[in-house]
Design a protein around this motif. Sequence first.
Motif: not given
Length: 69
Positions: A2-26
């Motif tokens: 599956t391909v993730s469409k949400n930067i805060n829910n990336p597939v294959g990142q192993g559960g929260g390794k990527r910082k949650k970004q606010s809408r403004a930061e994105r």
Amino acid sequence: MTVSKNINNPVGQGGGKRKKQSRAERQNHGPHRNLDRQGAADLKAELVRKMREKAAEAAGQAGDDTAKG
């Protein structure tokens, strides 16, 4: 796969390794942007001051030329 469409829910990142970004930061309007904007405003203010000084000098010299003539 599956391909993730949400930067805060990336597939294959192993559960929260990527910082949650606010809408403004994105949209690249994060907290760092205020510092960039302040620096740009300072540079612009200095440029405007220099231009006004040059204009005043030019006006003063033009006035001196006509008074001498």
